[in-house]
Each structure stands twice: as C-alpha cells, then as structure tokens.
Enzyme design. Structure first.
Site, mmCIF file in Angstrom:
data_model
loop_
_atom_site.group_PDB
_atom_site.id
_atom_site.type_symbol
_atom_site.label_atom_id
_atom_site.label_comp_id
_atom_site.label_asym_id
_atom_site.label_seq_id
_atom_site.Cartn_x
_atom_site.Cartn_y
_atom_site.Cartn_z
ATOM 1 N N SER A 1 1.364 -1.367 -0.241
ATOM 2 C CA SER A 1 0.103 0.072 -0.038
ATOM 3 C C SER A 1 1.266 1.178 -0.082
ATOM 4 O O SER A 1 0.123 2.623 0.139
ATOM 5 C CB SER A 1 -0.668 0.153 1.139
ATOM 6 O OG SER A 1 -0.121 -0.089 2.209
ATOM 7 N N LYS B 1 -6.144 4.963 7.835
ATOM 8 C CA LYS B 1 -5.016 5.440 7.646
ATOM 9 C C LYS B 1 -5.320 6.952 7.400
ATOM 10 O O LYS B 1 -4.474 7.774 8.052
ATOM 11 C CB LYS B 1 -4.684 5.588 6.192
ATOM 12 C CG LYS B 1 -3.865 3.534 6.134
ATOM 13 C CD LYS B 1 -4.154 3.318 4.722
ATOM 14 C CE LYS B 1 -3.587 1.813 5.027
ATOM 15 N NZ LYS B 1 -3.350 1.119 3.719
#
Lengths: 258, 811
Positions: free
Chosen positions: B659, B702
């Site tokens: 990611s 996040k």
C-alpha cells in the site's frame, strides 16, 4: 415360683467347640438373656500326657499323614487353637455388644467345668460340627459333666440356630422354674410364648397346650404346628434329662434350667 | 490500463466520506416493536454448504467451516446446526456392561434413545432387591431345615462310620482323641485315658496287645478319614445345588420384572440371561452380607464384586431430548474426544472396571454433530490423528494416551468399539484451513464440505432493516435495553465502518452484539430506558479509548517530534506514507516518513527494509514494481544509470503490504527530479507498472491517523490525504474528519494515476512527450529525464562502474 437369676453363659472351647458358628450362637444367647459370656479353654492334660507314650501318633484329617505325637508340638497347637478361639470370641462380642472374658486352663476339662460353674451360670454344650459329631470323646465327657454341674445347660443343635420363632416352655406345673425364664426370653425377643404342661397340671390355666406324654414323639406331636427358636425346660420337669436329644431332634437350642 | 493524461484531482465532497442510514427506511420507533429475527442473517453460501453437509450421509462429507475469525464462525454454525438438528431423529443410547466371558473386554450395548437409564435402574433395582431377598430366603426356616436335613443326612453317614470305629475302639479299651491337628489313639480303662506311668506299669504282653490293637485301629481310622472328603464333597454339591435352586426360585420373579420392559430388545434380554446365570453362580456374594456387617473390608469386597452386575450408561439421549445432539468440545484432548478409562487407587494399586469407562465428545455427539475449533484440536497432541482414525474406522475406540507413551503398565480394559455415525464440523479462520489442507492430505478425505462464511453483505435498504431486526433480537435475547431508531441507524453505519465499505455491512455479529451490550450499559448509566444515538457514540468512543493506548503513544511521539513527520512545507525525496497497525483487534493508522536518495549507478533500487529483512514479500514486490515503472517510462532508449535507496524512516518493525508503493514512487520521482513534495499531504495506495494507483485496505484508519496528527498541530486548511480513487467507496470516516472536510480544513483526494498524485504533491504536471519526443520544460518527467541523463554521463565518465555492488532491483 422361684426364678433363677442367671449371671454368666459359660462356654468351654477346648473340646472342639471353638468354631465361629458356636461362638456366635452363644454370644447371641448371652445378649438375649442379658448375660456375660465367659469362655474357658482347657488344655487337656490327659491328652498332653498321652504324648509320653512312645507309640502314639496323630493323623491329619486333611493330609492323612501320620506323625509322632510330641508334647512340644501339641502345646504349640493348643495355644494356636486357644488364640483363634479368643479372636472369634472377641469378634462375636463386638458384633452383639456383650461383655466377654476368656481364660485358658490346663487340666481335666470336665473337672474345670464342674469347678467353674455355679447355679447362676448356664453352660453351653454344642456337639462338634465335625465328622466325629457327638461320638467325640471330649464332647461325651463335657455332656456328662454338664449334667453333673450345678449350672443350667444350653444345648445347641448341630445345625444353624433359628433366628426367629416362638419360645416354647415345657413346664411340670405353673411353678416350674423354666416357665419364668421362658417368659423373660419371650419378652426380650418379643416372641410368642408357647407353654406345654402335662394335662393334669394345667388346671384352669388357659393358653397352655397339654403335653400328652414324656417322649420325643409326644413333644413332636404337640409342637407339630410350631417352628420355635428356643425350648426352655427344667431338669426336674418333663423331658428334663433329654435336653441334648430334644435339641438334635427339633434343631433348636434347648435351655435346661436347674 | 496505462496512465493517461492526468486531470487535476478534486477533493471528495463530504457526502462521499460517509454514508448515512436513511432514518425513513427504519420503520420503527424502538427495537421493542420490531419483529424478531432469530438465527443467522445472510450467509447463503455457508448455509447451503452446511445444509448439504448435514444432509449427505456418506462418509467423508464432514464440514470445515471457515471465516475471518473462528469465534464468529462458531456462533454462526451453531445456529445453523441447531436448526438442522431439530429435524433429525435422535441416535440410540449406549451402555457398557460387564463381559462375563472376558472381563477385560467390556461389552457395548445399544438401546433405543432414552431407554438406557431405565435399563440401568431395572438392573440396579434387581440387585438391590436380591441383596435383601436372597439373605432372607437363605435364612428362612424352610431353607435352613432343608439344608440342615441334607447336611445331616450326609454327615450321618460319616458319623455312622465314625461311631462304628469308636465302638470298635472302646471294645478294645482304646479312646479316639481329638488333637488340635487331627486324631490320635490312646489306651483307656474305665472310660478314662490311662496315664503313661500306669501304662508302663502294665505287664509287657498287655502293653503289646494294646499297641497291636492301636496299630490295627490306626489303619481303620485312616480309612475312615479318607472316606470323609468324598462325603464332604457330596455335602458341598448337595448344598450348592440346593442354594442354586433356592436362589433360582427367589430370583425368578425379580428377574422377570427386570426383563419386562425390554422384551423388544433381544440383546438386552440375552445380557440379562447371562447376568442371571452368573448371579446363580455367585449367590454367596449376597448371602455373605450378614458376616460383612461386622467386617468393613469384607463388606467393601462384596460391594465391589457386585458392581459387575451394574450398568454403565455411557450415553443417553434422555438428558437432552430426543433430537440429534449437537455437541461442542471446547477442550478436545484425546481423552475428552474419544473417552477415557479412569482408575481408582486401591491399596496402593491402580484398578479399574467397566464402570470407569467415561464417554468422550465423539460418544456424546454420535448420531448428531460434533463441533470442534480446529485451532484447539491441532493444539492437543494425538487428538487430530485420533479423530481421523475414528472417521476412517467409523467406530470409537477408547485410546489411552499413557499407553502410547508407555507410562502405564497397569492391566487395563479393551472396551468394545462403538459404531460411529457422526457429522464433524471443524471451524476456524481461513488461514488454518489453507495451511492444514496443504500439510495434510487426509483433510480432503475426511472434510469434503467447505462452508465459507461471508464477512459482509450488501448494504441495501432491506438488508439494513434485516440488521436492525437482528439488533433488536440481540437486545431482547440478552435482556438489554431497547434502542431507538437513530441508535440503530448509527449501529448500521458502524457495521459499514467495520466492513470498511459504504456499500456493505459487516457480518461479524459478535462485534455488533458486544457494542449493543455496551450501549445498553451506558444507557443505564445515563438513566435511560431506551438507548439513543448518544449512547451508541459514547459506547464506540469508549471502545476506542480502552484500546487506543498504543495509538495515542505513537501520536504523542509524532507531535513531540520524536517520530519525525512534517505536516507542512515541502521536501525533496521525502513523503508521508500511511500504514495500519492492528493490535488486539483494534486497528489504527500511523503516518510514516518515507525517504529516497538517488545517485549515479547501475540501475538498482535498494529497498533498505528488505536488505535488513524487515520487509515482507508484498512490500518487496511493490518496490520491484517501481523498477518496472521507471524502466518502462524512462529506460526505453538507454539503460537507467541510477542507484536509489528507499527507506521507511524510524520504522523498527516489519513492513509488509504494497500500500506504500505509490508513496515510494512519489519519493523516488521527487529525489530524481529534485522537485520537493508537499509534507502537508499524506499518501496511501499501491501502484502498478503503468502508474495506475490501486486500492488498498484500511483507508479510514489511515486517514484518521494522519488527521489526528494534523489536528494536534492545528489544521491549516491545506492538509489532507491522497487515497486511491477506488477506495472512495470504502470511506466511513469519523464525524470530526467529515466535519473538517466540509469546512475546508482537511481534504481527501481520490487519485487514479501517479501523474495526478505527483502534480498534487509537487505543483508540477507530470508532462507528456511532445512531437519531438521531449517532455516539456517544468514538468516532472522533464526534470526526471534530465537528471537521469546527467547520471548517465557521470556513469559513462567513470566507466559505468556501480558505486555499490550490493543487492538491488535493477531497472
């Protein structure tokens, strides 16, 4: 009517009556009659002396082997037998809750029984539950001795003692000393009392069965419908000298009161 | 798909950051007035698999149920199996009985469901009755008289022989005397034993005559005695025959009574016949009880001997109704699984008998379903192998682990195996299933049905209502406070957040149940009878607060500049990446500084995380993709003379996942082009070789992780997070984040290509080649190409020798 107050039940264990069944039966009676149980074990002096004869031997009924009869070995065997009898006695006393004592003597068994027993004692006589039965020399001696002693005698049958059933009194007349003892046992055991009396002596008394004769057959006929657990009679009364035979015939203990 | 000309990315509008539940679709005021929704919602795939697995009777079609967590699968499958069990007929009862032919091998007998306790009671009552009746019969007058007469009749023969011998002896003046050990013969006169002194005084011939007579009689005595054992045996046999006949008559009625209820069960009747025959051989066990009254040891021994007649009910369906059992064994040790034989200490020795055989889970579930947590099963030595053996043999054999390892030398039992007809359902998380299926080929043989539980289901209006009904049912079943419509709506939104998808709702029912329980608690604390949305918010906040110590520590480190994260300004070769940490079921986002340095070289990108073995394979794959991207974009004509190093700064643990690959690419392009990157933007997203930004997981965590740092330092209005555009549908952000975005203080940019991202980060367009094949001035691509050409010249000047010979990803 004068009723004897008994104190002890005396059991001679030396002649071969030291088997648990006899001791247990004696202990049960001591409890029913409220007596102490006194056991004596007489080491037969005559038997010990026989071992001095060089040719005497003994045979084991188990191994069928012969061995010389030796005084030392005989004494050891007698002590072991006495110890075994003492243990059985203690166990029976524990089970019934009676008081007991145990003594070992040496001498003539018959003489010891006669010397020991007094009028307030009942001496127990039981035929050995062994192969020689009532022909055993020791039993014959004791049977004779019991007859001669001042004590009353409780004749035990060779088979197991019944645990229930009426108490039978064989009385000469309403004043027979056995009658009182029988009544007391019946009260104690909460059993029915069956009184047998010669027809002539019955008078107005009710609930008494007439005893038509003084033979074993007469007794059997009178008690045809009864499964008693104990017969009480006086020595002077009807069948008084036939206690041992009555016991064997009826298969029940017979107490012959002096 | 290749990277196309980037269009300037626009921040997502607030309504794309969170999908609210339409209160109008929830047509109730509180959950109390809703129809309950029992059982399991959704899961059509798993439901069908379990339906198939439970219906098919062939061996091997056992079920392996998998989901994201074992706990959730367990709960779900239990509900399904309970429904299935109701329609199935109950299995038989099983008992162990004494094996009169071979006591070491107890026999297993089956009875129709629920009848074993009756059998046990019938036999127990029979023995109890015989304990009272037999002694009474044997003490009865009739028996005693019969026995006495019989004994006397036989003994009379012996006594007659003895009397004859005695008579013969007396005739010869000899007495037969009993000694303690046997018999002896002695001279007699006048009925008395002659003393030795007197005997020795007799004339010699008289002495000899007596001695000869004694010798002769000794032989007769021996013969008589030798005849006695035969008589004794005759007595014994006669008494035994009488005993048996008496006992048989006494037992006739009680035994018939015991048999009466089992006339339809030939096997049970046969056992009762055998038991009766053995009872007749062991009448003394009953008649000796009187003696045992005064002898506790004998009493114990007699009681022990009578135990063999009793019945050990191993399994009866009577204790749980007559439906097929559904059993779950939480602790599947070998003994708990296949049963065990227990031992008792008796006078220093370990002893056992058939009554000490105890059922295991396989016995309890036989005829039904056994549920086992595969992790627990595999954690127990011998259990997995024993389960496979049982399924292969289709019978349950009680195996003693101490025998496997030679710890027991005591004589034990070998009970009859019991036929096994069972459906085993293993449940666990998916990883265990895949691991086990790779490691053990037997798995496929025994567990042919896979029930794979969905983790979420589509968020439609109907499904929202279904979830609402489930929440209502939970509250009712658990005795919790009812919830109002707004509260339920908020829980549904939370279910979407757990699913990390605006379009799906989680099926992790246990998490919802926990939340509803906590909501009820907080509503109680606030003295409310019906829980409201405030209670939901409070419960969620408290759940997070309890678990967030590590997150708060990490954020504090950043705010205090111990962990270096810039939230303003711009830097060359440096970018804020975002990662997710999951600790004890709580996940949170954490910003991480990613830096890149470049120098002339042989075309290697050094992933420092991988060099020090902190990078996982997926991370390494991401870095390799960067090499591919550089090569395809800038190395078509000449080799790329570049060495680059990438590192997650201040990262001391393992890094995995791809990611951050787009983030790393931005840092790399910045380092090469020497164009600074904005530090007020954090970045997440993976990238492919063509520069397309791809979806990642944990977008919400996040974003919130970076947002919290920015809030702590003060929102500037320029800050925000770049996420893959395809992740926009996953956004279910916290209210404070969406509010900040709505007021223009924070932004979420959906990024489709690296070009879009780099433009946002540098303020420079990516740039497209002109007709001359050259990138326009001022674009990122132009800056990159110029720098690479400079590196190529340097490399050429120094002979193309690489600065380092280490491992790297060659472009």
């Amino acid at each position: 009517m004068t009723e004897t107050r008994f104190r002890r039940l005396v059991l001679e264990l030396g002649h071969g009556a030291a088997d648990p069944a006899t001791i247990s039966a004696a202990a049960s009676f001591a409890r029913i009659l409220g007596l102490d149980l006194f056991a004596l074990f007489v080491e037969d002096e005559a038997l010990l002396r026989v071992s001095d004869l060089p040719f005497t031997r003994e045979i084991s009924p188990v191994t069928f082997r012969w061995r010389p009869l030796q005084a030392g070995q005989l004494e050891i065997d007698l002590r072991a037998t006495a110890d075994r009898a003492r243990r059985h006695l203690a166990a029976a006393a524990r089970a019934t809750g009676i008081r007991q004592s145990f003594q070992v003597y040496r001498g003539d068994p018959g003489s010891h029984v006669i010397e020991t027993c007094v009028a307030t004692d009942i001496v127990v006589v039981s035929p050995p539950r062994r192969v020689e039965g009532d022909t055993a020399h020791g039993y014959q001696v004791l049977r004779e001795t019991a007859r001669l002693s001042a004590a009353s005698v409780l004749w035990l049958p060779p088979a197991a003692v019944p645990r229930s059933g009426p108490i039978v009194a064989v009385a000469a007349d309403p004043d027979d000393p056995g009658l009182g003892v029988a009544r007391r046992v019946a009260d104690q055991t909460r059993e029915r009392l069956v009184v047998l009396m010669p027809e002539a002596a019955i008078g107005d008394a009710v609930a008494v069965r007439p005893l038509r004769g003084e033979s074993l057959q007469d007794l059997a006929a009178t008690l045809d419908d009864v499964k008693e657990r104990l017969i009480v009679m006086s020595r002077a009364g009807p069948l008084g000298d036939m206690g041992a035979r009555v016991s064997v015939q009826r298969g029940v203990p017979v107490l012959v009161v002096e | 798909m290749r990277e196309a000309s980037p269009a300037a990315p626009q921040a997502l509008p607030p309504d794309r950051l969170y999908r609210r539940t339409d209160p109008a679709a929830l047509d109730f005021a509180t959950t109390e007035e809703m129809a309950q929704l029992p059982g399991l919602i959704h899961q059509p795939r798993a439901r069908e698999a379990i339906g198939f697995g439970t219906c098919i009777g062939q061996p091997g079609f056992n079920i392996f149920a998998v989901g994201d967590t074992a706990g959730r699968v367990r709960e779900a499958i239990r509900l399904m199996l309970d429904e299935a069990a109701l329609s199935q007929r109950g299995p038989p009862d099983w008992v162990y009985v004494y094996n009169f032919a071979d006591p070491q091998r107890p026999r297993a007998l089956s009875l129709p469901a629920g009848r074993a306790p009756g059998f046990q009671k019938a036999v127990h009552d029979l023995i109890a009755e015989l304990k009272a009746a037999l002694p009474a019969v044997f003490e009865s007058e009739d028996y005693q008289k019969q026995r006495g007469a019989m004994e006397q009749a036989i003994q009379a023969k012996g006594q007659a022989a003895f009397a004859a011998l005695n008579e013969k002896a007396q005739a010869k003046n000899i007495a037969i005397l009993r000694t303690p050990a046997g018999f002896t013969l002695a001279p007699m006169r006048d009925g008395k034993i002659v003393p030795p002194a007197d005997f020795n005084a007799w004339p010699r011939d008289e002495q000899l005559a007596i001695q000869q007579a004694i010798e002769s009689l000794e032989k007769d005595l021996e013969d008589t005695l030798r005849g006695m054992p035969r008589l004794e045996k005759e007595t014994r046999d006669a008494v035994q025959a009488l005993e048996r006949e008496t006992a048989r008559l006494a037992m006739e009625h009680p035994v018939e009574q015991a048999k009466a209820d089992f006339a339809d069960l030939p096997e049970i009747l046969a056992h009762l016949e055998t038991l009766t025959a053995d009872l007749l051989q062991n009448v003394h066990l009953f008649t000796a009880r009187q003696e045992a009254a005064a002898d506790p040891v004998l009493a114990m021994r007699l009681d022990g001997a009578l135990e063999k007649f009793e019945i050990n009910v191993l399994i009866s369906q009577s204790d749980h109704g007559l439906d097929a059992p559904v059993v779950e064994e939480l602790n599947p040790t070998l003994a708990n699984l296949v049963g065990r034989i227990e031992y008792m200490q008796m006078q220093g020795a370990l002893v056992t008998n058939f009554r000490q055989i105890k059922a295991g889970a396989l016995h309890r579930a036989n005829g039904g379903t056994l549920l086992l947590d595969v992790r627990a099963l595999l954690s127990e030595p011998y259990s997995w192998a024993a389960l496979k053996r049982a399924l292969t043999r289709r019978e349950i054999v009680i195996e003693d682990v101490t025998r496997f390892i030679g710890m027991t030398t005591t004589v034990s039992l070998e009970p009859d195996p019991i036929p096994l007809n069972i459906k085993v359902v293993l449940f666990g998380d998916r990883s265990l299933y895949y691991m086990l299926s790779a490691a053990d080929p037997d798995l496929a043989r025994h567990f042919k049905v896979l029930a794979d539980f969905d983790d979420s289901f589509e968020r439609t209006v109907e499904n929202e209502m279904m979830l609402a009904r489930m929440i209502g049912a939970m509250a009712k079943q658990e005795g919790l406070k009812p919830l109002d419509r707004e509260a339920v709506g908020r829980i549904i939104e939370h279910a979407a957040r757990i699913a990390e998808d605006q379009t799906h709702l989680t099926l992790r029912v246990e998490l919802i149940r926990d939340l509803v329980t906590e909501i009820s608690h907080w509503a109680g604390v606030a003295h409310r009878t019906v829980a409201t949305k405030d209670d939901v918010e409070h419960a969620i906040a408290k759940q997070i607060a309890r678990a967030s110590r590590i997150r708060d520590l990490g954020q504090s480190m950043i705010v205090r500049n111990i962990a270096l994260i810039d939230t303003s300004g711009a830097q060359v070769g440096q970018v804020n990446g975002l990662s997710v940490m999951s600790l004890g079921g709580f996940a949170f986002g954490k910003p991480t500084r990613i830096t890149c340095s470049v120098r002339p070289g042989a075309g290697r990108i050094v992933d420092i995380e991988r060099e020090v073995e902190l990078g996982g394979p997926l991370h390494s794959k991401g870095v390799l993709i960067l090499s591919g991207y550089l090569a395809s974009r800038y190395g078509q004509d000449t080799p790329i003379s570049l060495n680059a190093s990438l590192v997650f700064e201040q990262s001391y643990g393992g890094v995995d996942g791809d990611s951050a690959s787009s983030t790393e690419l931005y840092a790399l392009l910045s380092a090469i082009s020497e164009l600074p990157l904005r530090q007020d933007i954090a970045v997440t997203g993976s990238v492919n070789q063509h520069g397309i930004v791809q979806a990642i997981g944990g977008a919400n965590d996040k974003i919130e992780g970076y947002f919290d740092i920015c809030v702590a330092r003060g929102l500037t209005g320029t800050q925000g997070v770049m996420i893959p555009a395809s992740n926009a549908q996953n956004l279910m952000l916290r209210a404070d984040v969406t509010e900040a975005c709505a007021s223009g203080k924070f932004s979420i940019w959906p990024i489709e290509t690296i070009g879009q991202g780099i433009e946002l980060l540098t303020g420079h367009a990516m740039g497209e080649r002109g007709v001359d094949g050259i990138y326009p001035e001022g674009t990122v691509n132009r800056a990159v190409v110029d720098r690479l050409e400079r590196f190529a010249r340097v490399v050429k000047e120094v002979g193309g020798k690489s600065e380092d010979g280490g491992k790297g990803d060659k472009t």
